[in-house]
Design a protein around this motif. Sequence first.
Motif, PDB file in Angstrom:
ATOM      1  N   ASP A 109      55.482  39.757  28.611  1.00 29.45           N
ATOM      2  CA  ASP A 109      55.236  39.340  29.928  1.00 29.45           C
ATOM      3  C   ASP A 109      53.538  39.500  30.350  1.00 29.45           C
ATOM      4  N   GLY A 110      53.066  40.308  29.602  1.00 29.50           N
ATOM      5  CA  GLY A 110      51.639  40.513  29.963  1.00 29.50           C
ATOM      6  C   GLY A 110      51.575  41.607  31.194  1.00 29.50           C
ATOM      7  N   ILE A 111      52.573  42.338  31.526  1.00 29.20           N
ATOM      8  CA  ILE A 111      52.571  43.302  32.583  1.00 29.20           C
ATOM      9  C   ILE A 111      51.783  44.438  32.460  1.00 29.20           C
ATOM     10  N   ALA A 112      52.193  44.835  31.078  1.00 26.80           N
ATOM     11  CA  ALA A 112      51.588  46.235  30.357  1.00 26.80           C
ATOM     12  C   ALA A 112      51.124  46.358  28.977  1.00 26.80           C
ATOM     13  N   THR A 113      50.123  46.857  28.530  1.00 27.93           N
ATOM     14  CA  THR A 113      49.846  46.968  27.184  1.00 27.93           C
ATOM     15  C   THR A 113      50.671  48.063  26.833  1.00 27.93           C
ATOM     16  N   THR A 114      50.823  48.075  25.019  1.00 25.70           N
ATOM     17  CA  THR A 114      51.434  49.368  24.857  1.00 25.70           C
ATOM     18  C   THR A 114      51.177  50.628  25.250  1.00 25.70           C
ATOM     19  N   ALA A 128      51.803  44.463  17.636  1.00 25.66           N
ATOM     20  CA  ALA A 128      51.122  45.403  16.404  1.00 25.66           C
ATOM     21  C   ALA A 128      49.492  45.367  16.679  1.00 25.66           C
ATOM     22  N   ASP A 129      48.867  44.385  17.308  1.00 24.47           N
ATOM     23  CA  ASP A 129      47.607  44.489  17.626  1.00 24.47           C
ATOM     24  C   ASP A 129      47.382  45.527  18.750  1.00 24.47           C
ATOM     25  N   GLN A 130      48.116  45.344  19.814  1.00 29.85           N
ATOM     26  CA  GLN A 130      47.906  46.432  20.916  1.00 29.85           C
ATOM     27  C   GLN A 130      47.948  48.131  20.277  1.00 29.85           C
ATOM     28  N   SER A 131      49.043  48.151  19.370  1.00 34.08           N
ATOM     29  CA  SER A 131      49.307  49.149  18.857  1.00 34.08           C
ATOM     30  C   SER A 131      48.375  49.956  17.957  1.00 34.08           C
ATOM     31  N   ALA A 185      45.119  49.085  18.294  1.00 34.52           N
ATOM     32  CA  ALA A 185      43.906  49.202  19.226  1.00 34.52           C
ATOM     33  C   ALA A 185      44.196  50.771  19.848  1.00 34.52           C
ATOM     34  N   GLN A 186      45.572  51.021  20.100  1.00 33.37           N
ATOM     35  CA  GLN A 186      45.625  52.168  20.758  1.00 33.37           C
ATOM     36  C   GLN A 186      45.879  53.268  19.828  1.00 33.37           C
ATOM     37  N   SER A 187      46.184  53.213  18.743  1.00 35.99           N
ATOM     38  CA  SER A 187      46.354  54.281  17.809  1.00 35.99           C
ATOM     39  C   SER A 187      45.937  54.031  16.268  1.00 35.99           C
ATOM     40  N   GLY A 188      45.252  53.037  15.975  1.00 34.64           N
ATOM     41  CA  GLY A 188      44.936  52.777  14.811  1.00 34.64           C
ATOM     42  C   GLY A 188      43.770  53.619  14.284  1.00 34.64           C
ATOM     43  N   ILE A 199      49.053  57.403   9.721  1.00 35.35           N
ATOM     44  CA  ILE A 199      50.180  58.045   9.921  1.00 35.35           C
ATOM     45  C   ILE A 199      50.517  59.435   9.859  1.00 35.35           C
ATOM     46  N   ARG A 200      50.042  59.844   9.004  1.00 38.44           N
ATOM     47  CA  ARG A 200      50.054  61.466   8.399  1.00 38.44           C
ATOM     48  C   ARG A 200      49.322  62.272   9.593  1.00 38.44           C
ATOM     49  N   GLU A 201      48.224  61.557   9.989  1.00 42.30           N
ATOM     50  CA  GLU A 201      47.508  62.487  11.325  1.00 42.30           C
ATOM     51  C   GLU A 201      48.196  62.528  12.579  1.00 42.30           C
TER      52      GLU A 201
END
Length: 493
Positions: free
Chosen positions: A208-213, A279-282, A284-287, A291-293
């Motif tokens: 709903d666009g209220i919050a990002t991941t 997936a895109d927001q994730s 941007a957040q943690s890319g 995964i090992r890190e």
Amino acid sequence: MKRRIDLKTAAIIGGGVIGGGWAARFLLNGWDVRVFDPDPEAERKIGEVLDNARRSLPGLSDVPLPPEGSLSFHEDMAEAVQGAEWIQESVPERLDLKLKVYKGLQEACDPGAIIGSSTSGFKPSELQEGALRPEQIVVTHPFNPVYLLPLIELVPTDKNPSEMVERAQGFLKSVGFFPLHIKKEIDAHIADRFLEAVWREALWLVKDGIATTEEVDEAIRMGFGIRWAQMGLFETYRVAGGEAGMRHFMAQFGPALKWPWTKLMDVPEFTDELVDMIADQSDAQSGMHSIRELERIRDNNLVGMMRALKAQNYGAGAVLNQHDALLKPGALPTMEEADLSQPILTLSRAVPLDWTDYNGHMNEARYLEAFAAATDRFMEIIGCDADYIASGGSYFTAENHIRYVDEVHAGAKIQVRTQMLLGQGKKLHVFHSMYEGDKLLATGESFLLHVSLETRRPSSPSAQIEAAMARIAEAQAGLPYPEGAGAAIRKPA
Ligand SMILES: NC(=O)c1ccc[n+]([C@@H]2O[C@H](COP(=O)([O-])OP(=O)(O)OC[C@H]3O[C@@H](n4cnc5c(N)ncnc54)[C@H](O)[C@@H]3O)[C@@H](O)[C@H]2O)c1
């Protein structure tokens, strides 16, 4: 020294993320582990989970874990389960596959073995349906990373004898788990139902666009996530109710449940658009981290938090202390068991993750922590134990001198051996040497004075302590004065 833990064998059927974690937990707690997984990459994948586990798990304990068991990979499931007392099934979450696996397993395994399923969603009665021996199968649902998190949801049915459920609890506790016996089966057990509710709400907030991941994650980890980790939900709310406690909390906030705050009955449709958005927001957040890190960041944080809870003896920290108490007997020698003519083993443990610094090695202050623990143990050996201290006498440290000889890394198994340089009257002067295997890592020299806890002034120790020190002095008289003892940082010429 004799270990008081019997060697056990576990079979791991399915060695992915979860099976690998089970393998590591058993192996590092001294069990032999036999793996069956048709994936040719299974050995590599389990190896990576094991690397992370070796770095993080042993240091959670303040006593040494038993020597690692042996790990073997088998091409045939029937061969893998030979001699196994515990069989952990962690194949993909498909009921038909799981039922097929049990059929194959039960034709080959010991009828007395426990077959635990890692299933996140299926009820144990579904897994037992049509089985050769339904009484052998239970749900033992773990949480990722299985080698660190204590919770196992243990869900039996009426078909499982109570003796078997008790035995399962005993095995799980012996490898450091906290088995939560769930008495009534339900789809997805307890914890995942709860997580699903939070997950659904979060998906709506993002859709709903209220919050990002990222905003959802901040809302959890900056506040209630930390609260949940130590008190859970109900105990936290009891406190939130103030002096009037839970009743007041319910009167105040109960009606809010009827407000239009939740969409929990409804699930957003997993359209390509929603999947891309999340997936895109994730990314941007943690890319920026692999995964090992991220696994390592997660493990560092978990170990730090769990060890903090350990100091409070609360929640997961209390479970760690109970596991230490199981491992403790026989871990360090007593006065009667030690060879007093040699420096005495006063510390044996793995270096915890939260003892390491930005250089990746043990922080200098932690050497003192290790040597202080060794001094405490030496005091216990000569009779200055908790009872003696409660009776009014103790030792206070007057001076310490540490020499840093070699690097020490997280997970390293360190031992401290202690030579008594002087133990007479009020004075106790000890010299600790820290080793990893045969390698000398550091030395720590401490001078202590016996004090009366009433006057806070130096005083004579008990006759028993005097006698114990005299025995050690005589036995160690043949040892050379250690190189480095009495050394100090000299004034530059
Ligand atoms: N991932 C999680 O966070 C999590 C948490 C708790 C429980 N679980 C449960 O654990 C189970 C496994 O999940 P996962 O995340 O480890 O999956 P995964 O895909 O990482 O691992 C499954 C492994 O099973 C192997 N496999 C497939 N068929 C097999 C067979 N016939 N015999 C033996 N091995 C076989 C695969 O090669 C793979 O290595 C599922 O039941 C899941 O619900 C998962």
